[in-house]
Motif scaffolding. Sequence first.
Motif, short mmCIF file in Angstrom:
data_model
loop_
_atom_site.label_atom_id
_atom_site.label_comp_id
_atom_site.label_asym_id
_atom_site.label_seq_id
_atom_site.Cartn_x
_atom_site.Cartn_y
_atom_site.Cartn_z
N GLY A 97 0.80 -1.21 0.00
CA GLY A 97 0.00 0.00 0.00
C GLY A 97 0.84 1.27 0.00
O GLY A 97 1.54 1.55 0.97
N ARG A 98 0.76 2.01 -1.12
CA ARG A 98 1.49 3.27 -1.28
C ARG A 98 2.98 3.15 -0.98
O ARG A 98 3.62 4.08 -0.52
CB ARG A 98 0.87 4.35 -0.40
CG ARG A 98 -0.42 4.92 -0.92
CD ARG A 98 -0.19 5.82 -2.13
NE ARG A 98 -1.46 6.21 -2.72
CZ ARG A 98 -2.02 5.63 -3.77
NH1 ARG A 98 -1.42 4.61 -4.36
NH2 ARG A 98 -3.18 6.04 -4.24
N SER A 99 3.53 1.95 -1.22
CA SER A 99 4.98 1.73 -1.01
C SER A 99 5.41 2.13 0.39
O SER A 99 6.56 2.53 0.61
CB SER A 99 5.79 2.52 -2.06
OG SER A 99 5.33 2.26 -3.36
N GLY A 100 4.48 2.00 1.35
CA GLY A 100 4.72 2.51 2.69
C GLY A 100 5.51 1.59 3.60
O GLY A 100 5.73 1.94 4.76
N GLU A 106 15.63 8.62 -3.09
CA GLU A 106 16.17 9.15 -4.34
C GLU A 106 17.55 9.70 -4.03
O GLU A 106 17.73 10.51 -3.12
CB GLU A 106 15.30 10.24 -4.94
CG GLU A 106 15.89 10.77 -6.25
CD GLU A 106 15.03 11.81 -6.95
OE1 GLU A 106 15.56 12.47 -7.87
OE2 GLU A 106 13.84 11.96 -6.60
N ASP A 107 18.53 9.23 -4.77
CA ASP A 107 19.92 9.64 -4.59
C ASP A 107 20.38 9.48 -3.14
O ASP A 107 21.08 10.34 -2.58
CB ASP A 107 20.12 11.09 -5.05
CG ASP A 107 19.98 11.23 -6.56
OD1 ASP A 107 20.23 10.24 -7.27
OD2 ASP A 107 19.59 12.32 -7.02
N GLY A 108 19.95 8.38 -2.52
CA GLY A 108 20.46 8.02 -1.21
C GLY A 108 19.78 8.63 -0.02
O GLY A 108 20.20 8.38 1.11
N VAL A 109 18.73 9.45 -0.21
CA VAL A 109 18.02 10.03 0.93
C VAL A 109 16.53 9.69 0.83
O VAL A 109 15.98 9.49 -0.25
CB VAL A 109 18.20 11.56 1.03
CG1 VAL A 109 19.67 11.92 1.12
CG2 VAL A 109 17.56 12.27 -0.14
N LEU A 110 15.86 9.63 1.99
CA LEU A 110 14.45 9.27 2.04
C LEU A 110 13.63 10.27 1.24
O LEU A 110 13.79 11.48 1.38
CB LEU A 110 13.97 9.25 3.49
CG LEU A 110 14.65 8.22 4.41
CD1 LEU A 110 14.20 8.41 5.85
CD2 LEU A 110 14.36 6.80 3.94
N ILE A 111 12.71 9.75 0.41
CA ILE A 111 11.99 10.62 -0.51
C ILE A 111 10.48 10.57 -0.32
O ILE A 111 9.75 11.40 -0.88
CB ILE A 111 12.35 10.27 -1.98
CG1 ILE A 111 11.96 11.41 -2.93
CG2 ILE A 111 11.72 8.95 -2.38
CD1 ILE A 111 12.61 12.72 -2.66
N ALA A 112 9.93 9.64 0.47
CA ALA A 112 8.50 9.68 0.77
C ALA A 112 8.19 11.00 1.47
O ALA A 112 9.03 11.53 2.20
CB ALA A 112 8.10 8.50 1.64
N PRO A 113 6.99 11.56 1.28
CA PRO A 113 6.71 12.90 1.81
C PRO A 113 6.94 13.04 3.31
O PRO A 113 7.44 14.06 3.76
CB PRO A 113 5.24 13.11 1.45
CG PRO A 113 5.02 12.27 0.25
CD PRO A 113 5.87 11.06 0.45
N ALA A 114 6.56 12.03 4.09
CA ALA A 114 6.81 12.04 5.54
C ALA A 114 7.07 10.61 5.95
O ALA A 114 6.19 9.92 6.45
CB ALA A 114 5.63 12.63 6.30
N ALA A 118 3.94 9.77 8.28
CA ALA A 118 2.90 9.27 7.37
C ALA A 118 3.60 8.64 6.18
O ALA A 118 3.78 9.29 5.14
CB ALA A 118 1.97 10.41 6.94
N PRO A 119 4.04 7.39 6.29
CA PRO A 119 4.95 6.81 5.31
C PRO A 119 4.35 6.49 3.95
O PRO A 119 5.09 6.16 3.02
CB PRO A 119 5.43 5.51 5.99
CG PRO A 119 4.34 5.17 6.95
CD PRO A 119 3.79 6.48 7.43
N GLN A 543 -0.34 -2.79 9.73
CA GLN A 543 -0.76 -2.15 8.49
C GLN A 543 -1.04 -0.68 8.76
O GLN A 543 -1.78 -0.34 9.69
CB GLN A 543 -2.03 -2.82 7.93
CG GLN A 543 -2.52 -2.17 6.64
CD GLN A 543 -3.75 -2.86 6.08
OE1 GLN A 543 -4.03 -4.02 6.38
NE2 GLN A 543 -4.50 -2.14 5.26
N ASN A 544 -0.42 0.18 7.98
CA ASN A 544 -0.72 1.61 8.04
C ASN A 544 -1.98 1.87 7.22
O ASN A 544 -2.01 1.60 6.02
CB ASN A 544 0.46 2.43 7.52
CG ASN A 544 1.66 2.36 8.44
OD1 ASN A 544 1.52 2.45 9.65
ND2 ASN A 544 2.84 2.17 7.87
#
Length: 720
Positions: A97-100, A106-114, A118-119, A543-544
């Motif tokens: 679910g939403r790749s959470g 991206e380029d070695g740093v966390l890129i999900a919005p939060a 809120a993963p 599960q989130n």
Amino acid sequence: MKRFSLSPLSLALAAAVATPVLANERNTHLETVSVIGDTEAISSLPGSAHLIDAADLERFEFVDINRMVREVPGLYLLEEDGYGLRPNLGIRGSGSGRSGKISLMEDGVLIAPAPYAAPSAYYFPTAGRLNTVEVLKGPATLQYGPFTVGGAVNMLSTPIPGDAAGMVQLEAGEYGESRLHSYYGASTDTTGWLLETHQQYADGFREIDRADSADIAKEDYLLKGRLRSAPDASYQQQLDIKVQYSEEESGMSYLGLTDADFKKDPNRRYGISALDEMQNRHSGVQLNHSIALSDSFSLHTQAYYNKFKRDWFKTSLGGLIDLANGGDAEAQAQLDGGLDTEFGIKHNNRKYESRGLQVSANWQLQTGGLDHDLTFGLRRHWDEVDRFQPSENFRQTNGELVFQDISLPSSSNNRVEEASATSFFAYDEIQLADKLTLTAVLRYEDIETEQQRYNDPERNEKGSSKSNQLDEWLPGLGLVYDLNDQWSLLAGVHRGFAPPGAGSDDGVGAELSTNYEWGARFNNGSLRGEMIAFFSDYENTIQNCSIAVPCPNDADSGSYQLGEAEIKGVEAAIGSDWGLANGWAIPLRVSYTYTDAEITKDSDDGDLLAGDNLAHLPENVFALSAGLDSGAAWRVNLTAAYQDEMCVNNACNRGGTDRFDHTESLWVLDAAAHYDFSEDLTTYLKVDNLFDEQAIVNRGPDGARANRPRTATLGMKFVF
């Protein structure tokens, strides 16, 4: 909100090893954005790893991340919009679910919005501009985190070219699709820069009753700059900056179809959802600094800031699809527009921020006659999601949507959630013998989360609040034994971890598992393959909850504890580039994943029973790609992918359930043909879903939805 505070660890390390050495003795490879490196590095990893490089991506010119990664064994897809705008990726049963449940970077740093608060990844990097995709599983994932139950996916943006170089790519295709991808950059011994844009438009393949189709407009801009020390400097160092901005408007909806309507036309959409639209903007800044303090010690620092603003204007029909599937004629009439009804469209309006600083060091040393390749690091991270989600009320009258009024948000739709996290890892690759390598890794996560709800739109009156704190030590071990120059055996065990979101109550624990894997790799230069068995023993599965993937209790926010579970399976992959006479070649890739997963203990409330399945997890996934390369001007590639049907809830294997509890299995064949007019100019024709096979690939959250129909696209690429 906590301020950043770093321990003096990095300063002490720098002081301890700051001994000048000659520049030509120093490792000058200062890139920090990759988590794997290259295909040669995979052979030393104590777990499964896969790299999809620029040449692989160029074979099919995909712009959908689902199509890009479906050859990776152990990775599962839950399609949604047909374009991969907000993909649902899962690894080894971790949940898609939403790749959470994966460490998305991206380029070695966390890129999900939060990623902590809120993963769910409602933002995903524009796939069409990516240069490489890395997928990492096993003990090595403990270097990145926080999600180590499944693995990590790291996407690499276009690198700054070594010399002045550029590219322009243009596409036009069916359903009004068009794409522009262009970049230009240059480098000197001490400087470098890159400017890039990717723009994607489409009318969409879903036709909306009494309205237009569901269109897409997405623009992405990227700027990179670099400063590097002179070749004769005492210390080799490099500073990179990346600035990115993107925006999207797309007529995407969560409303699907009844099964009866799907059978008639899988690409139809009900007119009651005609106003549904996603609007979002993403901006980010990333700074990377690396310095080689000696020929055996380097220090890397990354600072990042990402901001994401979205408003997904989506209709909410309160189970109208389920009623219509059950034979309710009035519900069907409301969907068709023949019966007047009142309904709401919510502004799923959210603002996200994330920022962090991570420092890592690589130290190559010897102790007791053993060679160590030691990497250790510290990350301080903070993120926040702010929800203010009013609803607009409409009345459907004679099929027309008539605005009524606005309902201000309740406290559940008027809240702020935030998280702060401190993490540390140490990763030591120890050469025990010429053919035996031991990897020892340890990660620590310390996370604090808060949620504050408000009772009034002005936020003068605070409502309920929640907070939670948890910390975990996560160890891992791996072994790689080289039988000979071609065969190697591997085994690994590590602690799986996935933190609950900021909506969790005090005392809610993390998702925890013990993950095992063992297998073999083969590589003789022309043929390479691997077979790896994996087993994950979950002490607590979480599960989130989201609107896209609601929890078993129908909650669309917070977390839900599924309890104990076991996931086991086998991954296999084989690939070759067979050379033929006169420069001809046949590239071939095959991958297969078998997965068996179930809940192993009844939940306390009795809703879940031992033996229940895990949702959205296919038993069999298969992919094959083959091509014919003339070695001169033209080449043709085909790829076939299969995915089993999936249960959409945790109880569909109990018996007595109906077809609405499952998706459908699907074979899809894609094709691409390239012709080079010169070394600089190439044209290509690609056809996604060549045989136009469509099936129900998703039922959540509201009705059956199909995969992308057959779509032909003509493109041209000019490099200079």
